[in-house]
Design a protein around this motif. Structure first.
Motif, PDB file in Angstrom:
ATOM      1  N   LYS A   1       2.953  -0.624   9.310  1.00 33.25           N
ATOM      2  CA  LYS A   1       1.575  -0.410   9.730  1.00 33.25           C
ATOM      3  C   LYS A   1       0.617  -1.454   9.189  1.00 33.25           C
ATOM      4  O   LYS A   1      -0.322  -1.855   9.877  1.00 33.25           O
ATOM      5  CB  LYS A   1       1.109   0.977   9.272  1.00 33.25           C
ATOM      6  N   VAL A   2       0.835  -1.903   7.952  1.00 32.04           N
ATOM      7  CA  VAL A   2      -0.200  -2.708   7.290  1.00 32.04           C
ATOM      8  C   VAL A   2       0.144  -4.186   7.196  1.00 32.04           C
ATOM      9  O   VAL A   2      -0.752  -5.001   6.928  1.00 32.04           O
ATOM     10  CB  VAL A   2      -0.481  -2.156   5.871  1.00 32.04           C
TER      11      VAL A   2
ATOM     12  N   THR B   1      -1.229   3.300  -0.868  1.00 31.23           N
ATOM     13  CA  THR B   1      -1.746   4.041   0.280  1.00 31.23           C
ATOM     14  C   THR B   1      -2.177   3.067   1.362  1.00 31.23           C
ATOM     15  O   THR B   1      -2.548   1.923   1.091  1.00 31.23           O
ATOM     16  CB  THR B   1      -2.930   4.923  -0.121  1.00 31.23           C
ATOM     17  N   GLU B   2      -2.133   3.531   2.584  1.00 28.51           N
ATOM     18  CA  GLU B   2      -2.459   2.665   3.726  1.00 28.51           C
ATOM     19  C   GLU B   2      -3.887   2.165   3.660  1.00 28.51           C
ATOM     20  O   GLU B   2      -4.156   0.985   3.908  1.00 28.51           O
ATOM     21  CB  GLU B   2      -2.236   3.436   5.032  1.00 28.51           C
ATOM     22  N   THR B   3      -4.814   3.020   3.299  1.00 26.94           N
ATOM     23  CA  THR B   3      -6.225   2.625   3.277  1.00 26.94           C
ATOM     24  C   THR B   3      -6.476   1.505   2.288  1.00 26.94           C
ATOM     25  O   THR B   3      -7.125   0.491   2.607  1.00 26.94           O
ATOM     26  CB  THR B   3      -7.094   3.845   2.922  1.00 26.94           C
TER      27      THR B   3
ATOM     28  N   ARG C   1      -4.393  -1.852   3.200  1.00 29.02           N
ATOM     29  CA  ARG C   1      -4.977  -2.534   4.363  1.00 29.02           C
ATOM     30  C   ARG C   1      -6.252  -3.275   3.985  1.00 29.02           C
ATOM     31  O   ARG C   1      -6.475  -4.418   4.396  1.00 29.02           O
ATOM     32  CB  ARG C   1      -5.267  -1.512   5.457  1.00 29.02           C
TER      33      ARG C   1
ATOM     34  N   LEU D   1       5.189   2.532   5.935  1.00 27.67           N
ATOM     35  CA  LEU D   1       3.866   2.005   5.632  1.00 27.67           C
ATOM     36  C   LEU D   1       3.811   0.503   5.842  1.00 27.67           C
ATOM     37  O   LEU D   1       2.797  -0.037   6.314  1.00 27.67           O
ATOM     38  CB  LEU D   1       3.499   2.361   4.186  1.00 27.67           C
TER      39      LEU D   1
ATOM     40  N   LEU E   1       6.041  -2.038  -0.462  1.00 25.74           N
ATOM     41  CA  LEU E   1       5.631  -1.048   0.519  1.00 25.74           C
ATOM     42  C   LEU E   1       6.837  -0.300   1.076  1.00 25.74           C
ATOM     43  O   LEU E   1       7.860  -0.916   1.385  1.00 25.74           O
ATOM     44  CB  LEU E   1       4.876  -1.721   1.666  1.00 25.74           C
TER      45      LEU E   1
END
Length: 1011
Positions: A917-918, A882-884, A887, A914, A910
């Motif tokens: 983004k990270v 997950t992104e959260t 990250r 996603l 990943l």
């Protein structure tokens, strides 16, 4: 470099319902084949270490050494490290000498394998030194064992109950007892003869129990007069009704609702007295109607040589006093009559209006068995018809009577003597009739259940046979129980009790069988108890009757009990049970019989967390969630129980030790009047659902799973349609609806982020469940159905959150667990294991999880699992990136050698969207190389076969003399000038970034400094 692991799935064969008329539900079944997981865990792993050299940029770069385990469709024992308390010897697993803490047997749903074993012992220096997250860590020590569950009532009596067997499952609360409630009153009146309470004494006994809670009893006075008294269960007061100045044997007695008339049937003399009165022509039995407000006239209704029972009809509760009373007379000559009695008030007394014969009408003739339902004012009776028996029912209403039902039963009823049930309680005569006739009773439930219970004769000694006809389901189950070898005179007939949701078949000292009325299709939802578990101290004989739901009258002792299932005893039984059939039945009973209680739910969750790996044939989390939703939602709307699932199992082919069951298909009963209300309306609904294939009416997730998978695989540009906007709007309604229930700060860090996949699944479930209910609940408004669906999905998410909250409290975890530079505690490892099983249950049922669940699960996995196990869980889909979480992991962890391995392994796995983004949160040459390579690949793919002039762009500011790099950067700049930019949200990623990254990497390889 990334590798994939093919995931093996464990399939299991569901037993199909036989097309024959008769089949067996249990018996000596052959053991099933060992599953792939069992075979894998039954022998040590043969995984080999393979060293691979990966050239990540397809040029001379760095060499990456990795240890890869070829799983070959199996999860080997050495792929997961467990705490010492959860480890299990492989040798013990194969020999079966160790208690099965965790099972590899078949179960529903795929995903996480059942058994995790085979610990790897860490090196001493690794155990003593600080351990980096996710790389070579020793698993934490196991948490302390939690003491066994105790119910609310058991905690205070723990000391007193030491050394004694568990509490009785059936709890009996005495509502009335002759010794307690009548004898002291008689002693005050000086009735010494009635104080004889020996077993053979007939001085004091219960005659009848009326609908309004009045117990009628009789006793002998000091001059051997015969008295009739009444005890009011509401006021707890005794009242003297009438006295005969003669020693009579009262057979039957009833009082009308206004307490102005008393009907009495008695025997005038015994056989010995009749021998001495040969010359007198006197009828043996006399039936009288007596005015008792005040005591006035006496009318003779019957003077015959055959026994007669009497019973007044009672009006609807809450109705004003009536001037008319109706009385049933049941004759031993196999007929039933109804008398209509009109009364008038004269001065200070109430008398019968007509002086002549009372009007009467024949209700039924030629019957061989009859039962009176005093609470619902129904008369069930059986008449012989050809080779079968026909069960019928008359429903009595204040205005008129209705013949309501007819059902054909394959029961051989002795037609030589009439058997009556609940028409008074003459214990001596009932015992004589019971020895010559069939033990049969009819039970109804509030949900529209109709059952016929009967015990059958067996030709085999020490064997008991009894049948339950589930008329509302269309089949009959016959049970055979082999008893322990004891004295033959201890065997008595089976006693049946109505507990509304259950029917209890009880044989004192032998067994107690609780049969589920509402869901009798699978034997695993019924409890069969023997030995101490079946003990009921207050009922040591079979002279008991069930006058109404959840009530038992011991005719011999003259005691009336309120019967219920003890929640504390049920929890004790659930805790100590070793068989899946017992656990499933107890769990189902706790969730559906007791409805919704916070304390009971908390203890069930605790039991589930301790026994996740010991239930082989069912998933306790799935059963808990589905059964809890069923009992919460179904009372809201009629017929909703036929549309929502009540269990996670599609079939059950196990064996219940001690009992053999045979099932027969029977014809459905026929209702003989329309526009019925109450019980008959519900029974008619049950029969209609059976006609239209009931299993197909229940909501299932097959279509939901297929639609969710299709929408998840669609491209980004197609996710802005009106259909998807409506889906996500449904998910927002569910989450906002859930927020209104729980306004307090949440203990577990859930519902704190957006989860596209889970919100998509929520919205789809709302849409499909709404369509399902609209098809079958057309009489319910759309607004009501919308509310039901929102409540259902919100309750589902709330149950998962409730499980997590109880587990969180139990292991005393705090909300900030995303510190990846520390090793996970024993409690965190236990919570991670439970979350893995929750995820497995959710995947098996295709149900949504609270947003943030996967982030929390991944965070615990990073803290608790060694690197190779963590990566395997990610590759197999158990852990989702997950992104959260990613990250925070990239930002918070420093770039040590071990952390670089962890970060690189995560980044390589990943998904594309996603990753864009990270990856920017990891400022490292490795990550820069990955971004540059990906950028070049995307630009070249978008270029495709474009044609046209290629003007030479302006030179970049950095002078480069390496011709291949010059050519590549010129091409990339040309493509960018044409408006192609795959990383629109990352402006710094361009041709210049690619050039600088390549130069930095080259200078690093040459050992030079880049400036």
């Amino acid at each position: 470099m990334a590798w994939s692991c093919a995931r093996g799935s464990v399939g299991w064969v569901l037993g199909k319902r036989s097309s024959h008329r008769r089949w067996r539900d249990s018996g000596t079944g052959s053991p099933g084949k060992r599953s792939q997981h069992q075979e894998a865990f039954g022998q040590p792993s043969q995984a080999r270490g393979v060293i691979l050299e990966a050239d990540l940029l397809r040029a001379r770069s760095w060499t990456l050494f990795m240890f890869v385990c070829p799983f070959h469709h199996r999860l080997f024992c050495d792929s997961v490290i467990l705490p010492a308390g959860l480890r299990r010897s492989l040798r013990a697993c194969s020999t079966g000498k160790t208690r099965a803490l965790e099972s590899g047997g078949p179960r529903q749903g795929g995903g996480l394998p059942r058994r995790l074993g085979g610990a790897v012992r860490p090196r001493r220096e690794e155990a003593e030194g600080p351990a980096a997250p996710g790389a070579g860590r020793e698993p934490p020590e196991p948490p302390r064992a939690v003491p066994p569950l105790r119910g609310r009532a058991e905690g205070s009596r723990a000391g007193a109950a030491a050394g004694r067997a568990g509490a009785m499952l059936l709890r009996l609360a005495p509502e009335f007892q002759l010794r307690r409630d009548v004898l002291p009153w008689l002693a005050e009146r000086g009735c010494a003869a009635a104080l004889d309470t020996s077993e053979n004494s007939s001085a004091l006994y219960v005659v009848n129990v009326e609908r309004n809670g009045k117990v009628i009893y009789t006793w002998k006075g000091n001059q051997r007069n015969t008295h009739i008294g009444l005890y009011d269960l509401q006021t707890k007061q005794n009242e003297h009704l009438y006295m005969f100045e003669k020693n009579l044997h009262i057979i039957s007695c009833s009082i009308n609702n206004e307490r102005t008339l008393l009907a009495v049937s008695f025997c005038q003399y015994t056989e010995e007295e009749r021998a001495s009165q040969l010359l007198q022509s006197v009828s043996k039995y006399l039936t009288l109607l007596i005015e008792i407000h005040p005591i006035n006239n006496v009318r003779v209704l019957k003077a015959v040589d055959s026994c007669v029972r009497v019973q007044f009809l009672y009006p609807v509760e809450g109705r004003n006093a009536s001037r008319e009373s109706r009385l049933l007379l049941v004759s031993e000559d196999k007929y039933i009559e109804q008398y209509d009695i009109h009364v008038v008030a004269e001065e200070h007394k109430v008398v019968i209006q007509k002086s002549g014969q009372l009007p009467r009408a024949k209700v039924v003739d030629d019957l061989v068995w009859a039962q009176w339902d005093m609470m619902e004012q129904r008369l069930f009776y059986i008449v012989p018809k050809e080779s079968k028996s026909t069960l019928r029912c008359v429903q009595f209403y204040p205005e008129e009577n209705f013949n309501s039902i007819e059902s054909h039963l394959d029961i051989a009823v002795n037609d030589t003597q009439l058997k009556l049930v609940n028409f008074g309680y003459d214990y001596c005569q009932d015992q004589d009739v019971a020895s010559k006739s069939l033990n049969l009773q009819v039970f109804t439930s509030k949900a529209g259940g109709l059952c016929v219970c009967c015990s059958l004769a067996s030709d085999i000694p020490h064997e008991i046979i009894y049948s339950i006809y589930f008329l509302h389901k269309g089949y009959n189950k016959t049970f055979t129980v082999s008893l322990e070898r004891t004295k033959s005179n201890q065997f008595k007939e089976v006693a049946f009790m109505n507990l509304d949701y259950y029917v209890a078949a009880y044989l004192p000292g032998q067994f107690l069988h609780l049969l589920n009325i509402q869901h009798p299709d699978m034997l695993c939802y019924s409890l069969f108890l023997t030995g101490e578990d079946a003990r009921i101290d207050m009922l040591q004989n079979c002279s008991i009757r069930s006058p109404w739901v959840s009530a038992v009258l011991d005719c011999n002792a003259g005691s009336l009990y309120d019967v219920s299932i003890s929640d504390s005893a049920l929890l004790q039984f659930l805790q100590k049970s070793k068989r899946d059939c017992e656990r499933l039945a107890a769990l189902h009973c706790a969730l559906l019989y007791f409805q919704h209680t916070e304390d009971l739910e908390m203890q069930i969750i605790r039991w589930i967390s301790e026994n996740l790996s010991t239930c082989h044939s069912f998933n306790p989390i799935q059963e808990f969630i589905i059964a809890s939703l069923y009992c919460r939602m179904c009372p809201e709307t009629q017929n909703l129980d036929k549309l929502l699932p009540y269990t996670s199992l599609h079939d059950w082919i196990g064996v219940v030790p001690g009992v053999i069951c045979a099932t027969d298909i029977i014809s459905l009963p026929v209702l003989e009047f329309q526009n019925s209300k109450g019980f008959w309306e519900k029974l008619n609904s049950n029969l209609e659902s059976v006609k239209y294939a009931e299993p197909h009416l229940h909501y299932h997730s097959k279509v939901l799973r297929r639609e969710w998978r299709n929408l998840s695989e669609e491209r980004e540009e197609r996710r802005t349609t009106a259909y998807l906007r409506n889906i996500f709007e449904n998910a927002k309604k569910v989450l906002s609806h859930l927020d209104t229930w729980d306004s307090e700060a949440r203990l577990v860090p859930l519902f704190e982020e957006e989860d596209y996949q889970q919100q998509l699944l929520m919205g789809l479930m709302v849409a499909q469940l709404k369509d399902h209910l609209m098809r079958h609940l057309q009489y319910v408004g759309k607004k009501k159905i919308d509310q039901i669906v929102l409540d259902y999905v919100a309750n589902l998410l709330n149950l998962v959150h409730r499980i997590m909250k109880e587990v969180w409290r139990r292991y005393q975890l705090h909300s900030c667990i995303f510190c990846f530079d520390e090793r996970g505690s024993a409690g965190e490892f236990a919570v991670f294991h439970i979350m893995s099983r929750i995820l497995e249950a959710a995947n098996g049922m295709c149900m949504p999880l609270p947003p943030g669940f996967h982030t929390l699960h991944l965070g615990l996995g990073v803290r608790c699992l060694p690197l190779h196990t963590l990566l395997h869980y990610i590759d197999s889909g158990i852990l989702q990136l997950t992104e959260t979480c990613v990250r925070k992991l990239l930002k918070d962890l420093d770039d040590t050698e071990q952390n670089e391995k962890l970060k690189f392994s995560i980044v390589m796995r990943l998904p594309e969207a996603l990753g864009q983004k990270v990856r920017q949160y990891w400022n490292h040459p490795i990550n820069a190389n990955l971004i540059a390579r990906k950028y070049v690949k995307l630009l070249l793919e978008k270029l495709g076969n474009r044609q046209g002039s290629r003007p030479i762009p302006e030179r970049l500011s950095v002078p480069v003399e390496f011709l291949p790099l010059n050519y590549l950067t010129d091409m990339l700049a040309e493509i960018e000038n044409q408006g192609v930019h795959p990383y629109e949200k990352q402006d710094h990623v361009n041709a210049r970034f690619v050039e600088e990254t390549a130069l930095k990497h080259t200078m690093t390889l040459l050992g030079l400094k880049y400036s």
